[in-house]
Design a protein around this motif. Structure first.
Motif, PDB file in Angstrom:
ATOM      1  N   ALA A 197       9.765   3.094   5.704  1.00 16.19           N
ATOM      2  CA  ALA A 197       8.533   2.618   5.073  1.00 16.19           C
ATOM      3  C   ALA A 197       7.541   3.767   5.031  1.00 16.19           C
ATOM      4  O   ALA A 197       7.458   4.570   5.972  1.00 16.19           O
ATOM      5  CB  ALA A 197       7.952   1.441   5.847  1.00 16.19           C
ATOM      6  N   TYR A 198       6.809   3.847   3.916  1.00 15.17           N
ATOM      7  CA  TYR A 198       5.786   4.877   3.748  1.00 15.17           C
ATOM      8  C   TYR A 198       4.439   4.173   3.603  1.00 15.17           C
ATOM      9  O   TYR A 198       4.252   3.341   2.710  1.00 15.17           O
ATOM     10  CB  TYR A 198       6.083   5.734   2.523  1.00 15.17           C
ATOM     11  CG  TYR A 198       7.504   6.265   2.505  1.00 15.17           C
ATOM     12  CD1 TYR A 198       7.962   7.121   3.506  1.00 15.17           C
ATOM     13  CD2 TYR A 198       8.400   5.882   1.511  1.00 15.17           C
ATOM     14  CE1 TYR A 198       9.270   7.595   3.504  1.00 15.17           C
ATOM     15  CE2 TYR A 198       9.704   6.348   1.495  1.00 15.17           C
ATOM     16  CZ  TYR A 198      10.138   7.201   2.501  1.00 15.17           C
ATOM     17  OH  TYR A 198      11.432   7.656   2.501  1.00 15.17           O
ATOM     18  N   ILE A 199       3.523   4.514   4.493  1.00 13.52           N
ATOM     19  CA  ILE A 199       2.220   3.847   4.546  1.00 13.52           C
ATOM     20  C   ILE A 199       1.130   4.891   4.316  1.00 13.52           C
ATOM     21  O   ILE A 199       0.952   5.800   5.141  1.00 13.52           O
ATOM     22  CB  ILE A 199       2.001   3.155   5.913  1.00 13.52           C
ATOM     23  CG1 ILE A 199       3.114   2.130   6.182  1.00 13.52           C
ATOM     24  CG2 ILE A 199       0.641   2.487   5.968  1.00 13.52           C
ATOM     25  CD1 ILE A 199       4.241   2.661   7.036  1.00 13.52           C
ATOM     26  N   PRO A 200       0.402   4.810   3.210  1.00  9.12           N
ATOM     27  CA  PRO A 200      -0.667   5.785   2.968  1.00  9.12           C
ATOM     28  C   PRO A 200      -1.884   5.489   3.834  1.00  9.12           C
ATOM     29  O   PRO A 200      -2.258   4.329   4.016  1.00  9.12           O
ATOM     30  CB  PRO A 200      -0.985   5.586   1.485  1.00  9.12           C
ATOM     31  CG  PRO A 200      -0.642   4.154   1.218  1.00  9.12           C
ATOM     32  CD  PRO A 200       0.525   3.828   2.110  1.00  9.12           C
ATOM     33  N   ASP A 201      -2.480   6.534   4.358  1.00 11.06           N
ATOM     34  CA  ASP A 201      -3.720   6.420   5.128  1.00 11.06           C
ATOM     35  C   ASP A 201      -4.854   6.889   4.219  1.00 11.06           C
ATOM     36  O   ASP A 201      -5.138   8.083   4.128  1.00 11.06           O
ATOM     37  CB  ASP A 201      -3.630   7.280   6.388  1.00 11.06           C
ATOM     38  CG  ASP A 201      -4.859   7.160   7.279  1.00 11.06           C
ATOM     39  OD1 ASP A 201      -5.854   6.552   6.841  1.00 11.06           O
ATOM     40  OD2 ASP A 201      -4.827   7.685   8.408  1.00 11.06           O
ATOM     41  N   LEU A 202      -5.501   5.945   3.551  1.00 10.82           N
ATOM     42  CA  LEU A 202      -6.489   6.311   2.534  1.00 10.82           C
ATOM     43  C   LEU A 202      -7.773   6.859   3.148  1.00 10.82           C
ATOM     44  O   LEU A 202      -8.529   7.570   2.484  1.00 10.82           O
ATOM     45  CB  LEU A 202      -6.787   5.126   1.615  1.00 10.82           C
ATOM     46  CG  LEU A 202      -7.509   3.896   2.160  1.00 10.82           C
ATOM     47  CD1 LEU A 202      -9.019   4.059   2.063  1.00 10.82           C
ATOM     48  CD2 LEU A 202      -7.094   2.653   1.399  1.00 10.82           C
ATOM     49  N   GLY A 203      -8.027   6.541   4.418  1.00 10.75           N
ATOM     50  CA  GLY A 203      -9.225   7.049   5.079  1.00 10.75           C
ATOM     51  C   GLY A 203      -8.984   8.320   5.864  1.00 10.75           C
ATOM     52  O   GLY A 203      -9.886   9.146   6.021  1.00 10.75           O
ATOM     53  N   GLY A 204      -7.748   8.488   6.352  1.00  9.20           N
ATOM     54  CA  GLY A 204      -7.411   9.664   7.149  1.00  9.20           C
ATOM     55  C   GLY A 204      -6.600  10.690   6.394  1.00  9.20           C
ATOM     56  O   GLY A 204      -6.212  11.721   6.957  1.00  9.20           O
TER      57      GLY A 204
END
Length: 408
Positions: A197-204
């Motif tokens: 699974a690939y989870i983007p960290d939009l804040g970090g």
């Protein structure tokens, strides 16, 4: 001359526009309650404030259309829900999944069960009939902002509605500014235990990678994950606002050489599209090696005012679909062509019904589903409860791209 220019711009923007089928629409979102008494109690206690429930993400599995309602504000009844697709109701009540209890905030020191969902934005149905839920664990984001549980992946078996796994992310996966609100799953139907699974960290400004087989996660950093400061001023639904959201939209190609795929990605605040092979992301050592920097590719620029929240790729045509936040529409790009404005088609546009197309997904039957929700008006102003504010549309992929530059 000005009026001629405006007409020309409008024609160019709509020349390829397809007709989306409106499947559902709501003024306010309602829920399927166990009883009227429980509903009345929730209203009295302000556990349910209808105006504070904004649908945001969606995913289809067979006869169910899953719809998320993040806890932006207090009074969200249930964050993860579904709609039976055989309903004849155009404004159906959302059914909490896996249950209302699992979606309820704990009170009086109540212990949370592993299948609990605090607040989810985006979800994914994989090729192995599993529902992957990215639970932020954070409620009342715009108010008291209480962290009830750690950010976690919550995975259900859709054939049995049984919880398969809850994975809480490690401190090393996160930064103080982290916000994990999306997930895409890289798996083949005959290799379910080898999922990533690939989870983007939009804040970090990172991607967190999770290996199902190893039950392990790691953080990947790159400059391309950051927002573009020249594209952070947006106007949607008559509301002007400034954002600095980084990487958010992710989409996977078909399986290629050696079993890897291309991951297409973009920051929300950007008009560029980028890509990287999943061979880089899956290898924790390579992903953290500074020498891997040049393995990432700039695909190109979509054009002015083409910021996108969500994207999804049709494996048959290799066409990437993207929401178009400032254009009240949906765009497409055939990944076999260079990415430039001439090769980007507007497949649907509606200044009323598609204000802030927040999420889109392609299902197993190659239907493109789109959810619009006027979110900037919800966040920064007040929605008109007498109007239809939330809509879900559907169109066949081949119909969507007909007569656009996305056809080879």
């Amino acid at each position: 001359m000005l009026w001629k220019l405006l007409i020309a711009i409008n024609i160019f923007a709509t020349v390829y526009a397809a007709v989306l089928q409106e499947v559902f629409k709501w003024r306010d979102v309602g829920f399927a309650w166990p009883s009227e008494e429980i509903k009345r109690e929730a209203l009295q206690n302000q556990d349910y404030i209808p105006a504070n429930n904004l649908p945001l993400g969606l995913a289809r599995w067979r006869n169910r259309l899953f719809v998320t309602v993040p806890r932006w504000k207090a009074g969200v009844a249930s964050s993860l829900n579904y709609i039976p697709l055989n309903t004849s109701d155009s404004s159906p009540a959302l059914i909490p999944y896996p249950s209302l209890k699992a979606n309820s905030l704990p009170k009086n020191g109540e212990t949370l069960e592993d299948n609990h969902i605090i607040s989810t934005f985006r979800i994914e149905v994989d090729a192995c009939d599993r529902l992957w839920v990215m639970d932020t664990g954070l409620a009342d984001i715009l108010g008291s902002a209480e962290q009830y549980s750690k950010p976690a992946l919550v995975v259900f078996d859709l054939n049995t509605d049984r919880l398969l796994r809850r994975y809480e992310f490690k401190p090393s996966d996160l930064k103080e500014s982290s916000f994990l609100a999306n997930v895409v799953v890289d798996v083949q139907h005959d290799r379910c235990d080898e999922a990533f699974a690939y989870i983007p960290d939009l804040g970090g400004y990172a991607i967190v990678v999770y290996s199902w087989k190893n039950n392990e996660s790691w953080r990947v950093n790159h400059n391309y994950f950051h927002f573009d400061p020249l594209n952070g001023d947006l106007t949607v639904g008559g509301i002007n606002f400034q954002w600095k959201d980084g990487i958010f939209g992710l989409a996977l190609s078909r399986v290629m050489r050696k079993g890897y795929r291309t991951l297409y990605f973009h920051p929300l605040v950007s008009t560029h599209e980028f890509s990287v092979s999943t061979e880089v992301l899956r290898n924790q050592t390579l992903a953290s090696d500074p020498n891997s920097y040049n393995l990432y590719k700039i695909e190109g620029n979509r054009g002015v005012a083409t910021q996108a929240s969500s994207s999804n790729l049709d494996l048959q045509t290799e066409v990437l679909f993207l929401t178009q936040l400032q254009k009240d529409g949906i765009a497409c790009w055939n990944t076999n062509k260079p990415l430039n404005p001439d090769n980007v088609g507007i497949v649907a546009q509606d200044r009323e019904a598609l204000v802030f197309p927040n999420d889109l997904k392609i299902d197993a039957e190659r239907n493109l589903w789109v959810l619009s929700d006027r979110m900037p008006v919800f966040l920064f102003h007040t929605l008109n409860k007498n109007e239809y504010n939330y809509r879900i549309f559907r169109i066949k992929v081949d119909d969507a791209i007909a007569n656009t530059p996305c056809v080879l």
